[in-house]
Design a protein around this motif. Sequence first.
Motif, PDB file in Angstrom:
ATOM      1  N   HIS A  78      -0.434  25.995  -6.697  1.00 22.69           N
ATOM      2  CA  HIS A  78      -0.395  25.022  -5.613  1.00 22.69           C
ATOM      3  C   HIS A  78      -1.540  25.279  -4.641  1.00 22.69           C
ATOM      4  O   HIS A  78      -2.139  26.363  -4.615  1.00 22.69           O
ATOM      5  CB  HIS A  78       0.943  25.091  -4.869  1.00 22.69           C
ATOM      6  CG  HIS A  78       1.231  26.435  -4.243  1.00 22.69           C
ATOM      7  ND1 HIS A  78       1.720  27.515  -4.970  1.00 22.69           N
ATOM      8  CD2 HIS A  78       1.084  26.880  -2.966  1.00 22.69           C
ATOM      9  CE1 HIS A  78       1.880  28.547  -4.174  1.00 22.69           C
ATOM     10  NE2 HIS A  78       1.500  28.206  -2.954  1.00 22.69           N
ATOM     11  N   LEU A  79      -1.849  24.271  -3.853  1.00 23.49           N
ATOM     12  CA  LEU A  79      -2.904  24.360  -2.844  1.00 23.49           C
ATOM     13  C   LEU A  79      -2.279  24.109  -1.481  1.00 23.49           C
ATOM     14  O   LEU A  79      -1.586  23.119  -1.283  1.00 23.49           O
ATOM     15  CB  LEU A  79      -3.995  23.318  -3.109  1.00 23.49           C
ATOM     16  CG  LEU A  79      -5.145  23.276  -2.089  1.00 23.49           C
ATOM     17  CD1 LEU A  79      -5.978  24.564  -2.174  1.00 23.49           C
ATOM     18  CD2 LEU A  79      -6.021  22.057  -2.330  1.00 23.49           C
ATOM     19  N   ARG A  80      -2.556  25.004  -0.552  1.00 25.66           N
ATOM     20  CA  ARG A  80      -2.031  24.863   0.810  1.00 25.66           C
ATOM     21  C   ARG A  80      -3.131  24.362   1.735  1.00 25.66           C
ATOM     22  O   ARG A  80      -4.260  24.858   1.694  1.00 25.66           O
ATOM     23  CB  ARG A  80      -1.477  26.181   1.315  1.00 25.66           C
ATOM     24  CG  ARG A  80      -0.871  26.084   2.710  1.00 25.66           C
ATOM     25  CD  ARG A  80       0.006  27.253   3.025  1.00 25.66           C
ATOM     26  NE  ARG A  80       0.585  27.146   4.336  1.00 25.66           N
ATOM     27  CZ  ARG A  80       1.517  27.954   4.809  1.00 25.66           C
ATOM     28  NH1 ARG A  80       1.964  28.944   4.043  1.00 25.66           N
ATOM     29  NH2 ARG A  80       1.999  27.804   6.026  1.00 25.66           N
ATOM     30  N   VAL A  81      -2.773  23.381   2.578  1.00 27.81           N
ATOM     31  CA  VAL A  81      -3.749  22.738   3.456  1.00 27.81           C
ATOM     32  C   VAL A  81      -3.162  22.596   4.857  1.00 27.81           C
ATOM     33  O   VAL A  81      -2.005  22.188   5.011  1.00 27.81           O
ATOM     34  CB  VAL A  81      -4.130  21.339   2.904  1.00 27.81           C
ATOM     35  CG1 VAL A  81      -5.094  20.635   3.857  1.00 27.81           C
ATOM     36  CG2 VAL A  81      -4.755  21.461   1.517  1.00 27.81           C
ATOM     37  N   GLN A  89       1.343  20.869   7.923  1.00 27.09           N
ATOM     38  CA  GLN A  89       0.984  21.616   6.721  1.00 27.09           C
ATOM     39  C   GLN A  89       1.247  20.757   5.486  1.00 27.09           C
ATOM     40  O   GLN A  89       2.224  20.002   5.443  1.00 27.09           O
ATOM     41  CB  GLN A  89       1.812  22.908   6.615  1.00 27.09           C
ATOM     42  CG  GLN A  89       1.669  23.848   7.787  1.00 27.09           C
ATOM     43  CD  GLN A  89       0.363  24.610   7.770  1.00 27.09           C
ATOM     44  OE1 GLN A  89      -0.066  25.111   6.723  1.00 27.09           O
ATOM     45  NE2 GLN A  89      -0.283  24.719   8.923  1.00 27.09           N
ATOM     46  N   HIS A  90       0.370  20.885   4.473  1.00 22.09           N
ATOM     47  CA  HIS A  90       0.561  20.200   3.191  1.00 22.09           C
ATOM     48  C   HIS A  90       0.557  21.231   2.071  1.00 22.09           C
ATOM     49  O   HIS A  90      -0.258  22.166   2.087  1.00 22.09           O
ATOM     50  CB  HIS A  90      -0.558  19.189   2.925  1.00 22.09           C
ATOM     51  CG  HIS A  90      -0.602  18.050   3.886  1.00 22.09           C
ATOM     52  ND1 HIS A  90      -1.710  17.221   4.003  1.00 22.09           N
ATOM     53  CD2 HIS A  90       0.311  17.580   4.763  1.00 22.09           C
ATOM     54  CE1 HIS A  90      -1.470  16.303   4.930  1.00 22.09           C
ATOM     55  NE2 HIS A  90      -0.257  16.503   5.401  1.00 22.09           N
ATOM     56  N   LEU A  91       1.444  21.063   1.107  1.00 25.81           N
ATOM     57  CA  LEU A  91       1.424  21.843  -0.122  1.00 25.81           C
ATOM     58  C   LEU A  91       1.267  20.874  -1.290  1.00 25.81           C
ATOM     59  O   LEU A  91       2.071  19.940  -1.440  1.00 25.81           O
ATOM     60  CB  LEU A  91       2.718  22.655  -0.289  1.00 25.81           C
ATOM     61  CG  LEU A  91       2.950  23.803   0.695  1.00 25.81           C
ATOM     62  CD1 LEU A  91       4.314  24.443   0.440  1.00 25.81           C
ATOM     63  CD2 LEU A  91       1.853  24.852   0.581  1.00 25.81           C
ATOM     64  N   TRP A  92       0.235  21.089  -2.108  1.00 27.98           N
ATOM     65  CA  TRP A  92      -0.076  20.189  -3.226  1.00 27.98           C
ATOM     66  C   TRP A  92       0.229  20.867  -4.554  1.00 27.98           C
ATOM     67  O   TRP A  92      -0.143  22.025  -4.777  1.00 27.98           O
ATOM     68  CB  TRP A  92      -1.547  19.788  -3.197  1.00 27.98           C
ATOM     69  CG  TRP A  92      -1.934  18.895  -2.060  1.00 27.98           C
ATOM     70  CD1 TRP A  92      -2.339  19.265  -0.817  1.00 27.98           C
ATOM     71  CD2 TRP A  92      -1.945  17.467  -2.075  1.00 27.98           C
ATOM     72  NE1 TRP A  92      -2.597  18.169  -0.042  1.00 27.98           N
ATOM     73  CE2 TRP A  92      -2.375  17.041  -0.787  1.00 27.98           C
ATOM     74  CE3 TRP A  92      -1.644  16.511  -3.033  1.00 27.98           C
ATOM     75  CZ2 TRP A  92      -2.511  15.702  -0.452  1.00 27.98           C
ATOM     76  CZ3 TRP A  92      -1.777  15.172  -2.706  1.00 27.98           C
ATOM     77  CH2 TRP A  92      -2.206  14.772  -1.434  1.00 27.98           C
ATOM     78  N   VAL A  93       0.902  20.127  -5.443  1.00 27.86           N
ATOM     79  CA  VAL A  93       1.163  20.588  -6.803  1.00 27.86           C
ATOM     80  C   VAL A  93       0.745  19.469  -7.753  1.00 27.86           C
ATOM     81  O   VAL A  93       1.222  18.333  -7.627  1.00 27.86           O
ATOM     82  CB  VAL A  93       2.652  20.927  -7.024  1.00 27.86           C
ATOM     83  CG1 VAL A  93       2.910  21.295  -8.482  1.00 27.86           C
ATOM     84  CG2 VAL A  93       3.085  22.060  -6.100  1.00 27.86           C
ATOM     85  N   ALA A  94      -0.152  19.768  -8.688  1.00 25.30           N
ATOM     86  CA  ALA A  94      -0.567  18.791  -9.704  1.00 25.30           C
ATOM     87  C   ALA A  94       0.304  18.971 -10.945  1.00 25.30           C
ATOM     88  O   ALA A  94       0.582  20.100 -11.354  1.00 25.30           O
ATOM     89  CB  ALA A  94      -2.032  18.983 -10.057  1.00 25.30           C
TER      90      ALA A  94
END
Length: 590
Positions: A78-81, A89-94
């Motif tokens: 995941h990518l934390r932004v 805060q955003h957490l991205w999961v592809a």
Amino acid sequence: MSPRTRIRVDPTSTHDYSATVLAPTAPPNVPWALHLTDSDHQYKLLAFDFDTGAHGPEVALADADRLAHELTELGVRHLRVASGPTGGQHLWVALSDAAEPAAVKGLAHALAPYYPSLDVSPLCNPTTGAVRGPGAPHRAGGHALPSLRGRPLTSSLAALRKGTSSEVVGWLLARHPYTTPLSEAGTRSTPVRVIQTVDGPRLDRPKRPLSARTKLLMATPLSEGCDRSAVAFSILLGMAGAGRSLRDVESALTAPGLIRLHEDKTTGHAFTLAKQWERAISAAAVFAPAVDENVRRPDELDAELDTITECLCKASAKFARPGGPSDERILHALVQLARTARTTTLDIDCRRLARATGLDASTVSRRLRALEASAWISQVQAGSGTAGATWKLNQPPTEYCTGATQVIHAPAPALSEALLTHHAHDLWTPAPGLGPAYARIHLHLISGIQDDSELAATTGYSLRTVASAKRVFQRLRLLPTTRSTDQTRRLQLHTAAQQIGVSGVLAARALRHVTERELFAWWTAELEWRRRPGKKRSGPRRHAFDAIALPIEASPRARYGRFPTIGGRADYATARRIVTNYRSPRILAA
């Protein structure tokens, strides 16, 4: 990374992402957002958006920390932004394969109680759900910046592009036990058909007169601070249920209640109306009863709820009594639930109602009994096990319909929503918070009532209490100004809550309610196992406090083992530690 060839943009920096453009090779210099689904409306991205609007930046940061910990333990890339200057805060999961919208929506509702700051709307809207992408500008300044830099960021992005199996939805569901809402009373098993006509889409039903509530919303000028978007959507919902078409809506755009949509059209954003109309007819198709059903007409239900809300507003001073502020919040919340469910008979979970009102679950339970004694509500069915009680919302008692002094300044539905949004904040919790009395005074103050005598008459408090409240508001910089907006007011509330040391109180309470619900489900499962004949008995089963919870769906007893006891009595302290440790061992158990 974008699942579609187009991205959403906000060229006017007004938080309106209805416009789309082809995904450029270089990021746009205006706020932009990525769709979470592909062209078939299947989820290819999961974006967990922790917003600061309700609980402030500290809670958003803590929630992101805990979910990032869960993803790390599950081995999910995941990518934390950091979303921008407000602290979101955003957490991205592809995803390597698509996830069904229904499954993702179920996950969103399961995670909401565990992470109070999580905005679930993008995960529940497969058509237009979008979140600002990494590197996107923020309308308040700054950009959405990843927590990593340089080579670690490059490596993380490369790993992210490989994707994670859509099974991650099930893994997260298993790690976050969730009780499905009890009642779906307001929905239809077969939605009303939506048909396309020369006048635009509408429900396949005869056109009939608008309800009295819809007419009132359309004709009433909106006061300062009113949620214009919520009022406009309520009107669209009423028009959709009455068999109106998109052209009918366009002809009515000059109505005071539709000013938001009228402004969008005059500024070149006519597509906003089409999008909102699509949402309205989709909702009406599910909730609107068919013409030939043996039920009350929708306008009759709305008229009943409007009567209740109007009485609550006019009799506001009567709720200055002990316990009154809690009763007022609960009644407004029940009205909102009844509007959504399209019935006045509601299955009520005290903890979910507590989250909506900013009250403690035990307070909600006590005040429901008090409201029953005063005839505001009636119990239809008592709660049993993990199932909550069923209550009926009655018409206002006679004593609340006489001697009222307050004048309604805005349409009733918008007022209920504004009251709940305002009151459910850390700042208005009991000491060391400012308390419910000051919350009521502040809401009327920002609604336009400035005179102390009028504030006292409207709220039911003494002139001395009103004057004391205004001095506190001045010290904490909470007094309204001519330049105040909803966003600046929320920021003022967050800042004041931090100053007096109550920031995060409601978020912590929400997490405690989640734990209590799981403890009760565990104890109920334990009792059921003990009563079951022919069960296999074995030695005591102990829980390893440093164990990692596996992403496997299971009953509470299978998940945690036997309920701990001391001398034959339930040991709730140990059980609480087990449940807390199961959710996030290294973060929550410390």
